[in-house]
Write a protein that holds these residues in place. Sequence first.
Motif, PDB file in Angstrom:
ATOM      1  N   LEU A  51       0.822  -1.213   0.000  1.00 44.03           N
ATOM      2  CA  LEU A  51       0.000   0.000   0.000  1.00 44.03           C
ATOM      3  C   LEU A  51       0.856   1.263   0.000  1.00 44.03           C
ATOM      4  O   LEU A  51       0.552   2.225  -0.713  1.00 44.03           O
ATOM      5  N   VAL A  52       1.919   1.272   0.789  1.00 35.57           N
ATOM      6  CA  VAL A  52       2.812   2.433   0.848  1.00 35.57           C
ATOM      7  C   VAL A  52       3.492   2.638  -0.499  1.00 35.57           C
ATOM      8  O   VAL A  52       3.540   3.761  -1.020  1.00 35.57           O
ATOM      9  N   VAL A  53       3.999   1.558  -1.090  1.00 34.32           N
ATOM     10  CA  VAL A  53       4.655   1.657  -2.397  1.00 34.32           C
ATOM     11  C   VAL A  53       3.649   2.130  -3.447  1.00 34.32           C
ATOM     12  O   VAL A  53       3.951   3.001  -4.262  1.00 34.32           O
ATOM     13  N   TYR A  54       2.449   1.582  -3.416  1.00 30.83           N
ATOM     14  CA  TYR A  54       1.419   2.006  -4.380  1.00 30.83           C
ATOM     15  C   TYR A  54       1.084   3.492  -4.199  1.00 30.83           C
ATOM     16  O   TYR A  54       0.953   4.237  -5.173  1.00 30.83           O
ATOM     17  N   THR A  55       0.945   3.919  -2.941  1.00 29.86           N
ATOM     18  CA  THR A  55       0.629   5.324  -2.659  1.00 29.86           C
ATOM     19  C   THR A  55       1.737   6.237  -3.186  1.00 29.86           C
ATOM     20  O   THR A  55       1.455   7.232  -3.858  1.00 29.86           O
ATOM     21  N   PHE A  56       2.994   5.910  -2.902  1.00 30.42           N
ATOM     22  CA  PHE A  56       4.108   6.728  -3.396  1.00 30.42           C
ATOM     23  C   PHE A  56       4.142   6.738  -4.919  1.00 30.42           C
ATOM     24  O   PHE A  56       4.339   7.775  -5.549  1.00 30.42           O
ATOM     25  N   SER A  57       3.950   5.589  -5.513  1.00 31.06           N
ATOM     26  CA  SER A  57       3.979   5.486  -6.973  1.00 31.06           C
ATOM     27  C   SER A  57       2.861   6.311  -7.609  1.00 31.06           C
ATOM     28  O   SER A  57       3.088   7.053  -8.576  1.00 31.06           O
ATOM     29  N   THR A  58       1.665   6.200  -7.064  1.00 31.98           N
ATOM     30  CA  THR A  58       0.529   6.962  -7.591  1.00 31.98           C
ATOM     31  C   THR A  58       0.727   8.451  -7.375  1.00 31.98           C
ATOM     32  O   THR A  58       0.478   9.256  -8.276  1.00 31.98           O
ATOM     33  N   PHE A  89     -10.628   4.859  -9.571  1.00 30.60           N
ATOM     34  CA  PHE A  89     -10.398   4.220  -8.280  1.00 30.60           C
ATOM     35  C   PHE A  89      -9.225   3.259  -8.394  1.00 30.60           C
ATOM     36  O   PHE A  89      -9.113   2.577  -9.414  1.00 30.60           O
ATOM     37  N   PRO A  90      -8.358   3.198  -7.475  1.00 30.51           N
ATOM     38  CA  PRO A  90      -8.252   3.833  -6.165  1.00 30.51           C
ATOM     39  C   PRO A  90      -7.464   5.144  -6.183  1.00 30.51           C
ATOM     40  O   PRO A  90      -7.257   5.755  -5.151  1.00 30.51           O
ATOM     41  N   ASN A  91      -7.032   5.591  -7.383  1.00 34.62           N
ATOM     42  CA  ASN A  91      -6.263   6.839  -7.462  1.00 34.62           C
ATOM     43  C   ASN A  91      -7.030   8.021  -6.874  1.00 34.62           C
ATOM     44  O   ASN A  91      -6.426   8.942  -6.329  1.00 34.62           O
ATOM     45  N   VAL A  92      -8.340   8.018  -7.006  1.00 35.02           N
ATOM     46  CA  VAL A  92      -9.152   9.113  -6.501  1.00 35.02           C
ATOM     47  C   VAL A  92      -8.933   9.305  -4.999  1.00 35.02           C
ATOM     48  O   VAL A  92      -8.936  10.426  -4.499  1.00 35.02           O
ATOM     49  N   LEU A  93      -8.718   8.224  -4.272  1.00 37.97           N
ATOM     50  CA  LEU A  93      -8.480   8.319  -2.833  1.00 37.97           C
ATOM     51  C   LEU A  93      -7.155   9.035  -2.545  1.00 37.97           C
ATOM     52  O   LEU A  93      -7.082   9.915  -1.681  1.00 37.97           O
TER      53      LEU A  93
END
Length: 189
Positions: free
Chosen positions: A18-25, A156-160
Amino acid sequence: MKKGTKIFLAILVLVIVLVVYTFSTYNSLVRLKENVDSKWSQVENQLQRRADLIPNLVNTVKGYAKHEKEIFETLAQARSKLLNSSTVEDKAKANDELSSAISRLLVIVENYPNLKADRTFVQLMDELAGTENRIAVARKDYNDAVRQYNMKIKVFPNVLIARMFGFEERQYFQASSQAQNVPSVDFSK
């Protein structure tokens, strides 16, 4: 391995993903936002180039059409609005006003055949035509970048993540309502 350790590792792996995905996004959204800003800068550069050509065009036409004072004032006001506007919407409105004023100026030019043959006027009109083409390309590139950015922040989930970090939808540079009117061309004059 104990069951508690397996659960802990599974949760740890999930958190890391989740952290890696959040940083990447987040980084992807920043790149897209910067691309939109860069494309908008190109639109502004071309609008500035157009605004810089207007005084030369006006001065050339003034020499022939000294009594056409109203159009020159309208052009000056429209140019000033374009240069002083800051938002996409304001720039679009000012651009529409300037386009309308230029169209009226070109109608006046039709009444002065010597002006149409003047070398300076012809060069300025070529520059203006080239600038109009550059503006069209810059607007298309900007709108393409806005579309890509807006789509990315809405799915979704980028909108978050976009909401969490304050990424907001950007405005398109839209054509004026006058652009839908087909210009009439009359070669009988």
